[in-house]
Design a protein around this motif. Structure first.
Motif, PDB file in Angstrom:
ATOM      1  N   GLY A 309       0.806  -1.223   0.000  1.00  0.00           N
ATOM      2  CA  GLY A 309       0.000   0.000   0.000  1.00  0.00           C
ATOM      3  C   GLY A 309       0.836   1.269   0.000  1.00  0.00           C
ATOM      4  O   GLY A 309       1.801   1.428  -0.770  1.00  0.00           O
ATOM      5  N   SER A 311       2.947   2.257   2.123  1.00  0.00           N
ATOM      6  CA  SER A 311       4.356   1.998   2.453  1.00  0.00           C
ATOM      7  C   SER A 311       5.118   1.538   1.200  1.00  0.00           C
ATOM      8  O   SER A 311       6.317   1.779   1.069  1.00  0.00           O
ATOM      9  CB  SER A 311       4.457   0.936   3.553  1.00  0.00           C
ATOM     10  OG  SER A 311       3.799   1.383   4.711  1.00  0.00           O
ATOM     11  N   SER A 355       6.707  -0.597   7.113  1.00  0.00           N
ATOM     12  CA  SER A 355       5.321  -0.805   7.551  1.00  0.00           C
ATOM     13  C   SER A 355       4.975   0.177   8.666  1.00  0.00           C
ATOM     14  O   SER A 355       5.703   0.256   9.651  1.00  0.00           O
ATOM     15  CB  SER A 355       5.151  -2.239   8.056  1.00  0.00           C
ATOM     16  OG  SER A 355       3.890  -2.415   8.632  1.00  0.00           O
ATOM     17  N   GLN A 356       3.894   0.905   8.489  1.00  0.00           N
ATOM     18  CA  GLN A 356       3.438   1.806   9.546  1.00  0.00           C
ATOM     19  C   GLN A 356       3.088   0.986  10.786  1.00  0.00           C
ATOM     20  O   GLN A 356       3.631   1.208  11.864  1.00  0.00           O
ATOM     21  CB  GLN A 356       2.207   2.589   9.052  1.00  0.00           C
ATOM     22  CG  GLN A 356       1.671   3.661   9.995  1.00  0.00           C
ATOM     23  CD  GLN A 356       0.907   3.154  11.198  1.00  0.00           C
ATOM     24  OE1 GLN A 356       1.217   3.537  12.339  1.00  0.00           O
ATOM     25  NE2 GLN A 356      -0.059   2.281  11.002  1.00  0.00           N
ATOM     26  N   SER A 357       2.175   0.027  10.604  1.00  0.00           N
ATOM     27  CA  SER A 357       1.653  -0.731  11.752  1.00  0.00           C
ATOM     28  C   SER A 357       2.675  -1.709  12.304  1.00  0.00           C
ATOM     29  O   SER A 357       2.642  -2.050  13.483  1.00  0.00           O
ATOM     30  CB  SER A 357       0.418  -1.521  11.318  1.00  0.00           C
ATOM     31  OG  SER A 357       0.787  -2.432  10.302  1.00  0.00           O
ATOM     32  N   THR A 360       1.489  -5.816   9.325  1.00  0.00           N
ATOM     33  CA  THR A 360       0.917  -6.284   8.059  1.00  0.00           C
ATOM     34  C   THR A 360       1.383  -7.721   7.776  1.00  0.00           C
ATOM     35  O   THR A 360       2.590  -7.989   7.699  1.00  0.00           O
ATOM     36  CB  THR A 360       1.326  -5.324   6.920  1.00  0.00           C
ATOM     37  OG1 THR A 360       0.840  -4.034   7.278  1.00  0.00           O
ATOM     38  CG2 THR A 360       0.753  -5.739   5.590  1.00  0.00           C
ATOM     39  N   VAL A 406      -7.690   5.672   8.925  1.00  0.00           N
ATOM     40  CA  VAL A 406      -7.314   4.447   8.195  1.00  0.00           C
ATOM     41  C   VAL A 406      -6.396   4.772   7.013  1.00  0.00           C
ATOM     42  O   VAL A 406      -5.468   4.027   6.716  1.00  0.00           O
ATOM     43  CB  VAL A 406      -8.595   3.675   7.774  1.00  0.00           C
ATOM     44  CG1 VAL A 406      -8.299   2.665   6.683  1.00  0.00           C
ATOM     45  CG2 VAL A 406      -9.190   2.971   8.996  1.00  0.00           C
ATOM     46  N   SER A 408      -3.360   6.292   5.385  1.00  0.00           N
ATOM     47  CA  SER A 408      -2.053   6.744   5.888  1.00  0.00           C
ATOM     48  C   SER A 408      -1.681   8.100   5.329  1.00  0.00           C
ATOM     49  O   SER A 408      -1.789   8.328   4.121  1.00  0.00           O
ATOM     50  CB  SER A 408      -0.969   5.774   5.423  1.00  0.00           C
ATOM     51  OG  SER A 408      -0.906   4.702   6.272  1.00  0.00           O
ATOM     52  N   GLN A 415       8.056   8.012   6.691  1.00  0.00           N
ATOM     53  CA  GLN A 415       8.837   6.954   6.026  1.00  0.00           C
ATOM     54  C   GLN A 415       9.804   7.565   5.004  1.00  0.00           C
ATOM     55  O   GLN A 415      10.969   7.175   4.920  1.00  0.00           O
ATOM     56  CB  GLN A 415       7.895   5.974   5.311  1.00  0.00           C
ATOM     57  CG  GLN A 415       7.100   5.096   6.269  1.00  0.00           C
ATOM     58  CD  GLN A 415       5.928   4.389   5.596  1.00  0.00           C
ATOM     59  OE1 GLN A 415       5.559   4.675   4.468  1.00  0.00           O
ATOM     60  NE2 GLN A 415       5.322   3.436   6.307  1.00  0.00           N
ATOM     61  N   LEU A 492      -4.348   6.695  -4.662  1.00  0.00           N
ATOM     62  CA  LEU A 492      -4.782   5.738  -3.624  1.00  0.00           C
ATOM     63  C   LEU A 492      -5.599   6.460  -2.544  1.00  0.00           C
ATOM     64  O   LEU A 492      -6.646   5.982  -2.120  1.00  0.00           O
ATOM     65  CB  LEU A 492      -3.566   5.041  -3.004  1.00  0.00           C
ATOM     66  CG  LEU A 492      -3.875   4.069  -1.852  1.00  0.00           C
ATOM     67  CD1 LEU A 492      -4.710   2.889  -2.330  1.00  0.00           C
ATOM     68  CD2 LEU A 492      -2.595   3.557  -1.201  1.00  0.00           C
ATOM     69  N   LYS A 493      -5.117   7.635  -2.122  1.00  0.00           N
ATOM     70  CA  LYS A 493      -5.835   8.378  -1.079  1.00  0.00           C
ATOM     71  C   LYS A 493      -7.257   8.675  -1.532  1.00  0.00           C
ATOM     72  O   LYS A 493      -8.205   8.505  -0.782  1.00  0.00           O
ATOM     73  CB  LYS A 493      -5.133   9.706  -0.729  1.00  0.00           C
ATOM     74  CG  LYS A 493      -3.831   9.621   0.016  1.00  0.00           C
ATOM     75  CD  LYS A 493      -3.959   9.167   1.446  1.00  0.00           C
ATOM     76  CE  LYS A 493      -3.884   7.684   1.575  1.00  0.00           C
ATOM     77  NZ  LYS A 493      -2.631   7.046   1.844  1.00  0.00           N
ATOM     78  N   GLU A 496      -9.516   5.430  -1.781  1.00  0.00           N
ATOM     79  CA  GLU A 496      -9.874   4.712  -0.551  1.00  0.00           C
ATOM     80  C   GLU A 496     -10.844   5.480   0.332  1.00  0.00           C
ATOM     81  O   GLU A 496     -11.613   4.865   1.054  1.00  0.00           O
ATOM     82  CB  GLU A 496      -8.645   4.230   0.223  1.00  0.00           C
ATOM     83  CG  GLU A 496      -7.752   5.271   0.779  1.00  0.00           C
ATOM     84  CD  GLU A 496      -6.501   4.669   1.422  1.00  0.00           C
ATOM     85  OE1 GLU A 496      -6.489   3.516   1.847  1.00  0.00           O
ATOM     86  OE2 GLU A 496      -5.506   5.409   1.502  1.00  0.00           O
ATOM     87  N   VAL A 613      -3.560  -4.597   8.372  1.00  0.00           N
ATOM     88  CA  VAL A 613      -4.023  -5.763   7.611  1.00  0.00           C
ATOM     89  C   VAL A 613      -3.280  -7.005   8.096  1.00  0.00           C
ATOM     90  O   VAL A 613      -2.272  -7.410   7.531  1.00  0.00           O
ATOM     91  CB  VAL A 613      -3.861  -5.528   6.095  1.00  0.00           C
ATOM     92  CG1 VAL A 613      -4.466  -6.678   5.306  1.00  0.00           C
ATOM     93  CG2 VAL A 613      -4.525  -4.222   5.701  1.00  0.00           C
TER      94      VAL A 613
HETATM   95  C1  F6R Z   1      -3.386   3.363   2.593  1.00  0.00           C
HETATM   96  C2  F6R Z   1      -3.003   2.479   3.657  1.00  0.00           C
HETATM   97  C3  F6R Z   1      -2.607   1.097   3.326  1.00  0.00           C
HETATM   98  C4  F6R Z   1      -1.360   0.704   4.115  1.00  0.00           C
HETATM   99  C5  F6R Z   1      -1.008  -0.773   3.882  1.00  0.00           C
HETATM  100  C6  F6R Z   1       0.274  -1.165   4.584  1.00  0.00           C
HETATM  101  O1  F6R Z   1      -3.746   4.620   3.076  1.00  0.00           O
HETATM  102  O2  F6R Z   1      -3.005   2.842   4.799  1.00  0.00           O
HETATM  103  O3  F6R Z   1      -2.391   0.932   1.965  1.00  0.00           O
HETATM  104  O4  F6R Z   1      -0.300   1.524   3.717  1.00  0.00           O
HETATM  105  O5  F6R Z   1      -2.053  -1.572   4.355  1.00  0.00           O
HETATM  106  O6  F6R Z   1       0.182  -0.954   5.947  1.00  0.00           O
HETATM  107  P1  F6R Z   1       1.465  -0.889   6.859  1.00  0.00           P
HETATM  108  O7  F6R Z   1       2.245   0.308   6.459  1.00  0.00           O
HETATM  109  O8  F6R Z   1       0.918  -0.781   8.255  1.00  0.00           O
HETATM  110  O9  F6R Z   1       2.221  -2.150   6.631  1.00  0.00           O
END
Ligand code: F6R
Length: 616
Positions: A309, A311, A355-357, A360, A406, A408, A415, A492-493, A496, A613
């Motif tokens: 996504g 990232s 990865s933000q979270s 994933t 939700v 990003s 990043q 994408l923004k 979504e 995710v």
């Molecule tokens: C888009 C978005 C998703 C995440 C993707 C990866 O706005 O938030 O596309 O970027 O699910 O998530 P992370 O960065 O948490 O691995």
């Protein structure tokens, strides 16, 4: 995907659970449920829809909300459509055992067949109902305690889970376990908070234990935590960490939506990412994870960046930066593809996972594959202590703070900021960047947050543009070079959160197909900053104008040429090309937000999406 929460202590459980569920809604929001346990019984309520629907149902059905023990769940459907029956908590056939679950049980079908043969029946279509009945079956067959039955069944389960299990006749003991899905345990004297992340309990305790994969814990009211290894029941010593989140970070404040708040936080989050890492007067960049592995980066023949996504879009920008400044060949891969290929990597390769979270599922699986093949894995994560952060060989946190919307936004710019530092640092090690360019970029990076702040002031003009285009069905986003991934991110923004179809393309590529879509109804957002292929982009704009397309151009202050051609212009501060994505993405985030807002969409919780995710 799915948020779980639980409380065992002396306070009223209901407000902790219901407010915690609201904070976890970013993980899924198609149905929700709650179970509360009190002296002479328990109450259960579940419903299709968001947590506020659950609250309404609890009040209209007069559900008893007392008790100091409770669990709750907010769902992102995997097995079974969102409805009341498929909502969690799930109850076993004997009506004794109760479970909430985040994850996917891959062998649930085989287990269900065994259970059906043994007379079990099912009300829902979920893997979770199979899971809790499997525990009940094992408990009965082996005449074992609940904790032993949970442990034995976990050793049979294939898939990912974080679970909370309670026997309603002994609710003062709660069993939790984790594999692949996140689970945090907050502890205080005489109370336990369980949640998918720490946000629901941060205002009650700062002491947290992040359960590791393959661990389970038995929580007994008023007693010490009992942490065990699932595979062999060995007792473990819990490691308690101190949370550093402050409450302001997880509140909307004056903003209508978290996404808008997070967009506006970017001048600060970029500074937070740079803090302690960019020492401008000395021209020094400090990143521990790079310094302690200096030779690996100096000798690297290539780097592969793996992500999903947004990232993944940041990774494409990283490719440009690392090739340009550090002279290392870079490949960027979708984690979901990488993990199922046979990538030709070994211990000479560097894999960067972003990865933000940090949770994933595909990125985590890609990381594990890379490690198995002996590669050195460097992680860029936002969530401290997340699974990806814990599994990499070295890494750097983005320090953007909790991202709750939700879609990003601030994690994307954080990043990119890390990737710029990384490229400069490695470039310096490998002598692939000259001192002057290095110094100039360091200095400019130190000032970039001012430019981002200035760009955010364009919100009013972006609102006007959004009013013109909020009803169209399609959008095109174009950019070149380092701003091509920004075009992808802008598209994408928009899709979504506003559900408008949007595509990002390298500007020159439209001649090879997408130009066929252009007519007077097609808005085209084009990043046309002075650096990069400015003259070429002017050519691309002419081609679009000749077909009556509408141009929304992102240009630098002082621009004349593109401004005279475009239907709308958004002027942003000048910057060097390497740093430009930090600025060019801002108007695209605002445009997506404003269009979705005008259309009346729930910006923070777009349909079908979840923040993290954790399923394939
Ligand atoms: C888009 C978005 C998703 C995440 C993707 C990866 O706005 O938030 O596309 O970027 O699910 O998530 P992370 O960065 O948490 O691995």
């Amino acid at each position: 995907m799915c948020g779980i929460i639980g409380y065992l202590g002396y306070r009223d459980a209901y407000p902790i659970i219901i407010n915690g569920l609201k904070k976890l809604e970013y993980r899924g929001y198609d149905s929700s449920g709650i179970a509360l346990f009190y002296k002479d019984g328990y109450s259960l309520c579940k419903t299709k829809g968001r947590v506020n629907e659950l609250e309404k149902k609890i009040y209209s059905n007069n559900i008893k909300i007392s008790g100091t023990i409770g669990i709750g769940h907010t769902r992102w459907a995997t097995h079974g459509v969102p409805n009341d029956l498929n909502a969690h908590p799930h109850v076993s056939n004997s009506n004794k055992l109760i479970m909430i679950h985040n994850g996917i049980i891959e062998n649930y079908h085989a287990i269900k067949i065994v259970l059906l043969k043994n007379g079990f029946t099912f009300k829902s279509k979920t893997d979770t109902e199979v899971f809790i009945n499997f525990i009940e079956y094992i408990k009965k067959e082996n005449k074992s305690s609940l904790e032993e039955a949970v442990r034995i069944s976990l050793n049979e389960i294939i898939g990912a889970y974080s679970i909370v299990v309670i026997d309603k006749s002994h609710p003062e003991t709660i069993i939790i376990a984790k594999l692949g899905s996140p689970l945090a345990l907050g502890i205080n004297d005489k109370e336990f908070f369980i949640a998918s992340d720490t946000i629901p309990f941060v205002n009650y305790t700062k002491n947290v234990i992040y359960l590791k994969d393959g661990e389970m814990a038995i929580l007994r009211k008023g007693k010490e935590l009992d942490l065990r290894k699932i595979i062999n029941n060995h007792k473990l010593n819990p490691i308690i960490k101190k949370l550093k989140i402050n409450l302001k970070q997880i509140e909307k404040g004056e903003y209508k939506y978290f996404m808008l708040k997070e967009i506006h936080e970017q001048p600060k989050t970029i500074l937070d990412t740079l803090r302690g890492r960019l020492l401008i007067p000395k021209g020094i960049i400090c990143i521990d994870g790079i310094e302690s592995n200096k030779n690996i980066f100096i000798n690297a023949k290539s780097i592969t960046i793996v992500a999903c996504g947004t990232s993944w879009h940041a990774s494409l920008i990283g490719e440009y930066l690392l090739e340009e400044l550090a002279s290392i060949p870079v490949e960027v891969e979708y984690a979901s593809e990488f993990r199922y290929r046979n990538p030709i990597i070994n211990k000479k390769n560097i894999i960067i996972v972003i990865s933000q979270s940090g949770e994933t599922a595909d990125t985590l699986a890609a990381l594990k594959l890379a490690k198995k093949k002996g590669a050195f894995v460097f992680g860029i994560c936002n969530v401290v202590g997340s699974s990806i952060a814990r599994n990499v060989d070295a890494g750097a946190y983005t320090h953007a703070g909790p991202e709750i919307g939700v879609a990003s936004t601030k994690s994307f710019t954080a990043q990119i900021t890390i990737l710029i530092l990384l490229a400069l640092k490695i470039g310096k090690y490998r002598s692939s960047i000259n001192d002057n360019r290095y110094k100039c970029l360091c200095q400019e990076l130190g000032l970039i947050s001012e430019k981002v702040y200035h760009t955010l002031k364009k919100d009013d003009s972006i609102k006007k543009i959004s009013k013109v285009y909020h009803n169209v069905n399609n959008f095109l986003y174009l950019g070149r070079g380092i701003n091509f991934p920004v075009a992808l991110e802008g598209a994408l923004k928009l899709k979504e959160i506003s559900y408008i179809h949007a595509e990002g393309y390298p500007a020159a590529e439209i001649k090879h197909g997408p130009i066929a879509l252009i007519d007077e109804n097609m808005p085209v957002v084009i990043i046309a900053t002075k650096k990069g292929c400015y003259n070429k982009i002017i050519g691309n704009i002419q081609e679009i104008k000749a077909r009556k397309g509408k141009i929304i151009a992102i240009v630098n202050e002082g621009d004349i040429q593109v401004s005279t051609l475009a239907d709308h212009v958004i002027k942003i501060p000048n910057s060097s090309e390497e740093l430009s994505p930090l600025i060019t993405v801002i108007p695209l985030q605002l445009l997506a937000y404003q269009i979705a807002y005008i259309r009346g969409e729930n910006v923070d919780q777009p349909r079908n999406l979840a923040k993290s995710v954790t399923v394939e």
